[in-house]
Scaffold this motif. Structure first.
Motif, short mmCIF file in Angstrom:
data_model
loop_
_atom_site.label_atom_id
_atom_site.label_comp_id
_atom_site.label_asym_id
_atom_site.label_seq_id
_atom_site.Cartn_x
_atom_site.Cartn_y
_atom_site.Cartn_z
N TYR A 96 -6.16 -29.57 35.22
CA TYR A 96 -7.53 -29.21 34.70
C TYR A 96 -8.52 -30.44 35.03
O TYR A 96 -9.62 -30.21 35.76
CB TYR A 96 -7.67 -28.97 33.24
CG TYR A 96 -9.48 -28.65 32.93
CD1 TYR A 96 -9.98 -27.70 33.38
CD2 TYR A 96 -9.86 -29.53 32.10
CE1 TYR A 96 -11.33 -27.56 32.96
CE2 TYR A 96 -11.04 -29.83 31.72
CZ TYR A 96 -11.92 -28.38 31.99
OH TYR A 96 -13.17 -28.59 31.74
N ARG A 97 -8.10 -31.54 34.72
CA ARG A 97 -8.99 -32.65 35.05
C ARG A 97 -9.33 -32.89 36.44
O ARG A 97 -10.42 -33.31 36.99
CB ARG A 97 -8.39 -34.00 34.34
CG ARG A 97 -9.26 -35.09 34.17
CD ARG A 97 -10.37 -34.92 33.37
NE ARG A 97 -11.44 -34.22 33.77
CZ ARG A 97 -12.55 -33.83 33.06
NH1 ARG A 97 -12.21 -34.05 32.04
NH2 ARG A 97 -13.51 -33.43 33.78
N GLU A 114 -11.49 -30.06 37.81
CA GLU A 114 -12.96 -30.28 37.48
C GLU A 114 -13.60 -31.29 38.17
O GLU A 114 -14.84 -31.36 38.60
CB GLU A 114 -12.95 -30.39 35.97
CG GLU A 114 -14.36 -30.10 35.44
CD GLU A 114 -14.99 -28.55 35.64
OE1 GLU A 114 -16.00 -28.63 35.22
OE2 GLU A 114 -14.19 -27.92 35.99
N ASN A 132 -17.39 -30.63 27.40
CA ASN A 132 -15.95 -30.68 27.77
C ASN A 132 -14.89 -31.23 26.83
O ASN A 132 -13.66 -31.01 26.79
CB ASN A 132 -15.72 -31.34 29.11
CG ASN A 132 -16.22 -30.20 30.21
OD1 ASN A 132 -16.22 -29.05 30.02
ND2 ASN A 132 -16.60 -30.64 31.36
N ALA A 145 -20.90 -25.56 33.40
CA ALA A 145 -20.26 -25.49 31.78
C ALA A 145 -19.40 -24.18 31.63
O ALA A 145 -18.48 -24.33 31.24
CB ALA A 145 -21.57 -25.64 30.88
N GLY A 150 -16.54 -24.34 34.28
CA GLY A 150 -15.44 -25.15 33.89
C GLY A 150 -14.55 -24.87 32.58
O GLY A 150 -13.25 -25.21 32.76
N HIS A 151 -15.09 -24.38 31.34
CA HIS A 151 -14.28 -24.14 30.45
C HIS A 151 -13.36 -22.75 30.73
O HIS A 151 -12.48 -22.64 30.23
CB HIS A 151 -15.34 -23.84 29.21
CG HIS A 151 -15.91 -24.89 28.69
ND1 HIS A 151 -16.82 -24.65 27.64
CD2 HIS A 151 -15.86 -26.31 29.25
CE1 HIS A 151 -17.56 -26.11 27.39
NE2 HIS A 151 -16.73 -26.77 28.05
#
Length: 250
Positions: free
Chosen positions: A48-49, A52, A84, A158, A161-162
């Motif tokens: 994920y990191r 993103e 986040n 936002a 991303g989630h």
């Protein structure tokens, strides 16, 4: 390793690498299971990191080069980071599927899958920016129009991303493993908070519910596309591993 069971002599305990304090060897199994849970959560976090980071940094860079303005403000970047943080922390309490075999890092797989999903994120965000400018005719050349456009992009980053957290946390369909309650509600709560910030203009320019709904639908559609793409990428890696094992057998 040498293991001293519960009730062993002091000499055996001193010579052993591991000394069990409870009867039976179930504690060893529990340690292995917990370690593999931790590995899966770390794997999801790293995936994920990287995804993103690619999404945000490359999109901002391309937007500046193409339109000569900042698609989000410094305040919005700080808000994105703060929103986040909570879902990222709760990844430590997520539900995961335990692998039957010992875990190991596959850096090539991580970089490939995260780059694919991250690149899709860049494309979808840049496409939304283009649609807002050319289809919805947001007057980005004025100060007020630019501020509204930036709020829309903030909300998109936002929400998307989630949603990406739910893509990267599984190898199969996003619904194949029920997310942990802390992860689910923290992601939902922060997405709703970001929506309220953009809709009512708390520290940013207000965009209203109409544009917020459009952005949410847009993000959900791309969320499903990303999930299908992720599954195809993992399927390719599984086929490649099986093919290599088949060649090695001969």
């Amino acid at each position: 390793v040498g293991i001293a069971v519960s009730g062993a002599t002091d000499a055996a305990r001193a010579a052993a690498d591991i000394a069990l304090l409870a009867s039976g060897i179930g504690v060893i199994k529990n340690a292995i299971v917990e370690a593999r849970k931790i590995f899966q959560r770390m794997y999801s976090y790293v995936l994920y990191r990287i995804t993103e980071t690619i999404r945000v940094l490359f999109f901002i860079t391309l937007s500046i080069l193409a339109y000569n303005f900042y698609p989000v403000t410094a305040v919005m970047i700080i808000l994105l980071a703060l929103l986040n943080d909570l879902p990222i922390i709760t990844i430590a309490y997520d539900n995961v599927k335990i692998n039957r075999w010992p875990e190991k890092w596959n850096i090539r797989e991580i970089l490939t899958v995260s780059t694919i999903i991250g690149t899709m994120g860049v494309v979808e965000t840049f496409l939304l920016l283009w649609l807002l400018i050319n289809y919805f005719k947001v007057p980005y050349t004025t100060a007020t129009g630019l501020a509204v456009l930036q709020s829309m992009i903030f909300l998109k980053l936002a929400v998307a991303g989630h949603l990406t957290i739910f893509v990267t946390r599984t190898r199969g369909p996003f619904w194949s493993i029920i997310p942990g309650k802390w992860l689910f509600w923290s992601a939902v709560g922060t997405k709703l908070l970001a929506t309220l910030i953009a809709v009512y203009g708390w520290g940013v320019s207000a965009i209203g519910w109409k544009y917020a709904a459009i952005i949410w639908v847009y993000c959900l559609v791309w969320f499903l596309i990303e999930d299908v793409t992720k599954r195809a990428a993992y399927k390719f890696f599984s086929w490649e591993v099986e093919h290599q094992h088949h060649k090695a057998a001969f």
